[in-house]
Design a protein around this motif. Sequence first.
Motif, PDB file in Angstrom:
ATOM      1  N   GLU A   1       6.462  -0.584  -7.496  1.00 46.48           N
ATOM      2  CA  GLU A   1       5.620  -0.389  -8.237  1.00 46.48           C
ATOM      3  C   GLU A   1       4.682  -1.401  -8.802  1.00 46.48           C
TER       4      GLU A   1
ATOM      5  N   ARG B   1       7.240  -0.341   1.550  1.00 47.50           N
ATOM      6  CA  ARG B   1       7.040   0.631   0.314  1.00 47.50           C
ATOM      7  C   ARG B   1       5.710   0.360  -0.373  1.00 47.50           C
TER       8      ARG B   1
ATOM      9  N   ASP C   1       2.744   1.919   0.816  1.00 49.91           N
ATOM     10  CA  ASP C   1       2.688   3.410   0.489  1.00 49.91           C
ATOM     11  C   ASP C   1       2.223   3.633  -0.772  1.00 49.91           C
ATOM     12  N   LYS C   2       2.910   2.922  -1.590  1.00 50.39           N
ATOM     13  CA  LYS C   2       2.687   3.096  -3.114  1.00 50.39           C
ATOM     14  C   LYS C   2       1.095   2.744  -3.580  1.00 50.39           C
ATOM     15  N   TYR C   3       0.945   1.786  -2.798  1.00 46.73           N
ATOM     16  CA  TYR C   3      -0.622   1.472  -2.993  1.00 46.73           C
ATOM     17  C   TYR C   3      -1.728   2.494  -2.585  1.00 46.73           C
ATOM     18  N   MET C   4      -1.364   3.083  -1.772  1.00 44.95           N
ATOM     19  CA  MET C   4      -2.059   4.104  -1.429  1.00 44.95           C
ATOM     20  C   MET C   4      -2.115   5.076  -2.340  1.00 44.95           C
ATOM     21  N   THR C   5      -1.018   5.503  -2.808  1.00 41.44           N
ATOM     22  CA  THR C   5      -0.696   6.395  -3.782  1.00 41.44           C
ATOM     23  C   THR C   5      -1.652   6.138  -5.042  1.00 41.44           C
ATOM     24  N   ILE C   6      -1.426   4.813  -5.493  1.00 41.01           N
ATOM     25  CA  ILE C   6      -2.357   4.342  -6.672  1.00 41.01           C
ATOM     26  C   ILE C   6      -3.901   4.541  -6.659  1.00 41.01           C
TER      27      ILE C   6
ATOM     28  N   GLY D   1      -5.850   5.150  -3.746  1.00 34.19           N
ATOM     29  CA  GLY D   1      -6.638   6.030  -2.654  1.00 34.19           C
ATOM     30  C   GLY D   1      -7.067   5.159  -1.273  1.00 34.19           C
TER      31      GLY D   1
ATOM     32  N   GLN E   1      -5.998   2.633   1.992  1.00 35.88           N
ATOM     33  CA  GLN E   1      -4.754   1.701   2.828  1.00 35.88           C
ATOM     34  C   GLN E   1      -5.046   0.507   2.243  1.00 35.88           C
TER      35      GLN E   1
END
Length: 319
Positions: A171, A206, A209-214, A216, A218
């Motif tokens: 995170e 990971r 993936d988390k970066y994408m979530t935060i 929006g 890649q």
Amino acid sequence: QYTRGTVTAFAPFDARADAEALRKAMKGLGTDEETVLNILTTRNNAQRQEIASAFKTLFGRDLVDDLKSELTGKFETLMVSLMRPAYIFDAHALKHAIKGAGTNEKVLTEILASRTPAEVQNIKQVYLQEYEANLEDKITGETSGHFQRLLVVLLQANRDPDVGVDEALVEQDAQVLFRAGELKWGTDEEKFITILGTRSVSHLRRVFDKYMTISGFQIEETIDRETSGDLEKLLLAVVKCIRSVPAYFAETLYYSMKGAGTDDDTLIRVMVSRSEVDLLDIRREFRKNFAKSLYQTIQKDTSGDYRKALLLLCGGDDE
């Protein structure tokens, strides 16, 4: 540890018989290229070294010198590359990338982004033994800026070992990258260099993936927007290799043959260096990502003995 190559130990193997066949193929007027390519593409590197040694013992001649004098062009380059001892291959490629006028950043990027820390340590050691020079000094002498710094980080080969993933650190890293890129006026390249150059592979997967979530986005899109030039290419190569080394090489091969003209140096380097490592996986990724087989792409893009030899190394069609 690698069992996903297309070239494996040939059996039954007889180094003397192969040496005799090669001598016969190159003796006198004209060369029997077919024999040369059939032997050299179907023996693994260790066996090729034994053949070279038997060749010298039997005929007092250097096999590589004979190949150079009897063959020409890309076919010669490919056969000579196959004869280079595996452990020297990368060190030799890097030496040539930083030799003379102008540096071949593409080769530095491809090798240092894709090799494991253990492989990088080995390359540095071999470089020192073979060329009596420090690889890091040579590279820092020929590069500059953030591109140089990331190369130096990769050359330390100190990526964290893959032991469990700390979600809190995932995170934190994702937030740091987001703040260093998308949220910042200008880019804090150092944060990208440190995180992408030192964290473990499973941790970084990971983080992506988390970066994408935060964000929006890649991570590749951000690198594309926030950086440029050699640094951008190197960061992207590192990210792609963290995601999948075979997919990275499938893409490298695809672009070496896409459009007008072929980047034969890259094609040869990748086919030779991965033929005993993961070329089967690279073929699979090629098929998946580009909707055609590596075999057919090589077939369309090359010709003559050079094509025959590359197709033998490719080891089959995935249509």
